[in-house]
Design an enzyme around this catalytic site. Structure first.
Site, PDB file in Angstrom:
ATOM      1  N   ASP A   1       1.086  -1.327  -0.102  1.00 14.21           N
ATOM      2  CA  ASP A   1       0.091   0.067  -0.109  1.00 14.21           C
ATOM      3  C   ASP A   1       0.910   1.424  -0.043  1.00 14.21           C
ATOM      4  OD1 ASP A   1      -1.946   1.849   0.410  1.00 14.21           O
ATOM      5  OD2 ASP A   1      -2.136   1.350   2.547  1.00 14.21           O
TER       6      ASP A   1
ATOM      7  N   ASP B   1      -1.687  -1.248  -3.697  1.00 10.07           N
ATOM      8  CA  ASP B   1      -1.942  -0.681  -4.902  1.00 10.07           C
ATOM      9  C   ASP B   1      -0.821  -0.770  -6.107  1.00 10.07           C
ATOM     10  OD1 ASP B   1      -0.147   1.302  -4.353  1.00 10.07           O
ATOM     11  OD2 ASP B   1      -1.821   2.014  -2.838  1.00 10.07           O
TER      12      ASP B   1
ATOM     13  N   ASP C   1      -4.937 -11.032 -15.286  1.00 10.86           N
ATOM     14  CA  ASP C   1      -5.696 -11.958 -14.838  1.00 10.86           C
ATOM     15  C   ASP C   1      -7.043 -11.641 -15.298  1.00 10.86           C
ATOM     16  OD1 ASP C   1      -7.208 -13.975 -13.334  1.00 10.86           O
ATOM     17  OD2 ASP C   1      -5.986 -13.765 -11.509  1.00 10.86           O
TER      18      ASP C   1
ATOM     19  N   ASP D   1      -9.045 -17.090 -15.891  1.00 12.10           N
ATOM     20  CA  ASP D   1      -9.666 -17.521 -14.634  1.00 12.10           C
ATOM     21  C   ASP D   1     -10.770 -18.746 -14.908  1.00 12.10           C
ATOM     22  OD1 ASP D   1     -10.159 -17.078 -11.719  1.00 12.10           O
ATOM     23  OD2 ASP D   1     -12.180 -17.015 -12.288  1.00 12.10           O
TER      24      ASP D   1
ATOM     25  N   GLU E   1      -6.529 -21.468 -16.165  1.00  8.53           N
ATOM     26  CA  GLU E   1      -6.776 -22.221 -14.783  1.00  8.53           C
ATOM     27  C   GLU E   1      -7.930 -23.251 -15.320  1.00  8.53           C
ATOM     28  OE1 GLU E   1      -8.352 -21.359 -10.269  1.00  8.53           O
ATOM     29  OE2 GLU E   1      -9.321 -20.474 -11.912  1.00  8.53           O
TER      30      GLU E   1
ATOM     31  N   HIS F   1      -3.402 -17.771  -4.705  1.00  4.76           N
ATOM     32  CA  HIS F   1      -4.237 -16.749  -3.653  1.00  4.76           C
ATOM     33  C   HIS F   1      -5.434 -17.656  -3.210  1.00  4.76           C
ATOM     34  CE1 HIS F   1      -6.096 -16.795  -7.535  1.00  4.76           C
ATOM     35  NE2 HIS F   1      -7.079 -16.375  -6.929  1.00  4.76           N
ATOM     36  N   ASP F   2      -5.670 -18.947  -3.599  1.00  5.19           N
ATOM     37  CA  ASP F   2      -6.956 -19.800  -3.146  1.00  5.19           C
ATOM     38  C   ASP F   2      -6.459 -20.780  -2.508  1.00  5.19           C
ATOM     39  OD1 ASP F   2      -8.513 -18.153  -5.021  1.00  5.19           O
ATOM     40  OD2 ASP F   2      -8.313 -19.618  -6.722  1.00  5.19           O
TER      41      ASP F   2
HETATM   42  O1  TEU Z   1     -10.901 -20.075  -8.805  1.00  8.12           O
HETATM   43  C1  TEU Z   1     -11.749 -21.114  -9.181  1.00  8.12           C
HETATM   44  C2  TEU Z   1     -12.387 -21.862  -8.413  1.00  8.12           C
HETATM   45  O2  TEU Z   1     -12.800 -22.908  -8.767  1.00  8.12           O
HETATM   46  C3  TEU Z   1     -12.074 -21.519  -6.852  1.00  8.12           C
HETATM   47  O3  TEU Z   1     -13.478 -21.128  -6.512  1.00  8.12           O
HETATM   48  C4  TEU Z   1     -11.916 -22.838  -6.026  1.00  8.12           C
HETATM   49  O4  TEU Z   1     -12.518 -23.858  -6.191  1.00  8.12           O
HETATM   50  C5  TEU Z   1     -11.483 -22.087  -4.758  1.00  8.12           C
HETATM   51  O5  TEU Z   1     -11.239 -21.064  -4.697  1.00  8.12           O
HETATM   52  C6  TEU Z   1     -10.979 -23.329  -3.988  1.00  8.12           C
HETATM   53  O6  TEU Z   1     -10.761 -22.599  -2.530  1.00  8.12           O
HETATM   54  C7  TEU Z   1     -10.929 -18.811  -9.384  1.00  8.12           C
HETATM   55  C8  TEU Z   1     -10.183 -17.878  -8.676  1.00  8.12           C
HETATM   56  O7  TEU Z   1      -8.813 -18.056  -8.623  1.00  8.12           O
HETATM   57  C9  TEU Z   1     -10.774 -17.523  -7.325  1.00  8.12           C
HETATM   58  O8  TEU Z   1      -9.995 -16.595  -6.747  1.00  8.12           O
HETATM   59  C10 TEU Z   1     -12.068 -16.796  -7.754  1.00  8.12           C
HETATM   60  O9  TEU Z   1     -12.853 -16.654  -6.293  1.00  8.12           O
HETATM   61  C11 TEU Z   1     -12.930 -17.901  -8.662  1.00  8.12           C
HETATM   62  O10 TEU Z   1     -12.214 -18.251  -9.827  1.00  8.12           O
HETATM   63  C12 TEU Z   1     -13.969 -17.113  -9.225  1.00  8.12           C
HETATM   64  O11 TEU Z   1     -13.970 -16.102 -10.204  1.00  8.12           O
END
Ligand code: TEU
Length: 542
Positions: free
Chosen positions: A25, A33, A102, A203, A245, A319-320
């Site tokens: 930030d 940012d 993305d 995505d 993805e 990030h997931d």
């Molecule tokens: O993630 C794809 C997805 O299928 C996710 O929902 C996944 O199942 C979950 O994060 C597992 O914990 C992509 C992006 O990477 C995610 O950040 C988004 O929320 C999602 O698509 C919707 O756009």
């Protein structure tokens, strides 16, 4: 620097993923940012990465942290302006670092002008940009569920129809059957290509060809037809890197996605290995121990299956996902060693490695009180499982292990307040371990996790066997050791990892006694055993 005018330059590249909300930030807003990213480009150049996968920074109501886009050609004011993006692109280029945007093409935000128009009347020209079905209130067209909980159908009284959403209700699915919609997306992509971006991450691209009447979400019949059209109309007009993805891709499908003729994408980003520690057929929250031998065999199948005929992404974090050092390593006593081991295991393989922000520091998971979580997936799960009567402790254990917020805590730059991430109040708690784990401590320290990543990245650039060699899994049934060999026309590489808190007996295979030691997370030791979480790479000419 890689010569990015050469087709397939990305075969030697290493990517770094930035989750912009949590990176740096510069305004005191508590949210990262674009200027913050510019400020940290020299840090990324020192690490040696070639591209940044930048999680979405487009205009968005931020229901899903930007994965709900309301204007694909505008930057969200949270992150800055288009001028900041242009500056980031050109400052990155000066350092050999390209920007990979993305793109969320499966769905938009419900606040996108297309959807706002679409929902007003069935005759509106934008109505067909989305997926609608007739019905009556209270009885959705079928029982399909959305990824973030609840029905996949939402009723709109104005048109007396349901729209389809695979994610949150605020993320209506786009209708790829409509050629006008597809053309609008291609024009938008070309517009970004003109601005100088070097690639795109797509995505949930495996879900664009949905057929809800047949309950098909991923891998719909027209998927690869759509991808080939998308690629021909856009990416193939430049020298881009593209990654799709695809949670549902198997090896055969990955060969289509990443066909060497470039007819679809550069590479696939699949999750077979990541999903091994969830109970089959259940949700990600339903944990089971990692089946280690199966993990090795799965990596081996993909390495061998795509060699010469496809290309894969190499990642353990994003990030997931939870932080792997906490999830598969040991983030207590062996944090540094296990972080380096996981990197060794991955970076020895063929494919494009992705380093997720903070991974190069050995950043760990966090445990928050339920009020501290921000991720809608986590909060929805908590609510649903509470209502279903799960014990509180079990729900929290699932969040500690798997919540997406584990990865999203702010980047730990130094030991000043809020880890140097913000002078304001961070949008998500900073991990309290930042005083010990931070970039300032690690960048110059030769034994740090950061320095280890820097060396691994440099090795990929200087030793062709990393990008060209074939793959053989050694000791396939060993319950603790992950050992493999790579080999090209001139060299052999041996990668050895002891996935364990204990010493493990091991002898160097025959013929390796005089090999060069490229890297290791301990000083060379006595023969005959590997120390806890020890990892090393050896190389020799053929
Ligand atoms: O993630 C794809 C997805 O299928 C996710 O929902 C996944 O199942 C979950 O994060 C597992 O914990 C992509 C992006 O990477 C995610 O950040 C988004 O929320 C999602 O698509 C919707 O756009």
């Amino acid at each position: 620097m890689l010569d990015k005018t050469k087709r397939n330059w990305w075969r030697q590249a290493v990517a770094y993923q930035i989750y912009p909300k949590s990176f740096q930030d510069t305004t005191g807003s508590g949210t990262g940012d674009l200027q913050g990213i510019i400020r940290r480009l020299d840090y990324l150049a020192a690490l040696g990465v070639d591209v940044i996968w930048l999680s979405p920074v487009f205009a968005s109501p931020q229901v899903d942290n930007g994965y709900d886009i309301s204007d694909y050609r505008a930057i969200d004011p949270l992150y800055g302006s288009l001028a900041d993006m242009d500056a980031l692109i050109s400052e990155g280029k000066k350092r050999g670092i390209g920007i990979m945007l993305d793109l969320v093409l499966n769905h938009s935000s419900d606040r996108h002008p297309w959807f706002e128009a679409a929902r007003t009347s069935r005759d509106n020209p934008y109505h067909d940009y989305y997926v609608w079905r007739d019905g009556v209130p209270g009885t959705p067209p079928n029982g399909m569920k959305a990824s973030f909980g609840g029905s996949a159908w939402e009723w709109v009284p104005e048109v007396k129809q349901y729209y389809f959403h695979q994610f949150a209700p605020q993320q209506p699915d786009l209708n790829w059957e409509n050629p006008r919609l597809r053309r609008e997306l291609y024009d938008m992509i070309l517009w970004w290509m003109d601005r100088g971006v070097e690639g795109f991450r797509l995505d949930v691209i495996d879900q664009i060809a949905k057929e809800p009447d047949r309950e098909i979400t991923a891998n719909g019949p027209r998927l690869h037809e759509f991808l080939r059209e998308l690629s021909a109309e856009t990416f193939q007009k430049g020298c881009l890197v593209t990654v799709g993805e695809a949670w549902g891709a198997d090896i055969e499908r990955a060969k289509l996605y990443s066909a060497p003729d470039g007819s679809e994408l550069s590479m696939v980003f699949q999750f077979e290995q990541i999903m091994l520690d969830q109970q089959p057929g259940k949700e990600k929250w339903d944990l089971q121990p990692l089946p280690f031998v199966e993990l090795k065999k799965s990596f081996a199948r993909w390495q061998q299956g795509l060699h010469g005929c496809g290309f894969n992404s190499l990642f353990l974090n994003n990030h997931d996902l939870p932080r792997t050092v906490s999830h598969w390593g040991n983030d207590g006593k062996w944090r540094v060693q296990s972080a380096k081991l996981l990197a060794t295991m991955l970076h020895g393989m063929e494919g494009m490695p992705y380093v997720f922000q903070g991974e190069e520091l050995g950043m760990t998971n966090i445990r928050l009180p339920i009020e501290g979580y921000r991720d809608l997936e986590s909060l929805n799960m908590y609510r649903e499982r509470k209502a279903a009567g799960y014990p509180e402790a079990e729900i929290m254990a699932s969040l500690y292990a798997k919540s997406r917020d584990n990865a999203r805590t702010p980047m730990q730059w130094d030991d000043s307040p809020n880890a140097g991430f913000t002078t304001g109040t961070p949008w998500l708690s900073v991990n309290p371990n930042y005083t010990a784990i931070n970039a300032a401590r690690q960048v110059e320290a030769p034994d740090s996790v950061f320095s280890y990543y820097r060396q691994l990245i440099a090795l990929r650039k200087s030793h062709p066997v990393f990008t060209q060699g074939d793959f053989t899994l050694l000791e396939p049934e060993h319950p603790k050791l992950f050992v493999y060999r790579r080999q090209d026309d001139a060299h052999q590489l041996l990668v050895v990892c002891n996935f364990s808190d204990e010493e493990t007996p091991w002898t160097l295979p025959e013929g390796w006694a005089g090999a060069d030691r490229l890297i290791g997370n301990y000083a060379p030791g006595e023969p005959g055993r590997l120390r806890p979480w020890e990892a090393l790479m050896l190389e020799q000419p053929l």
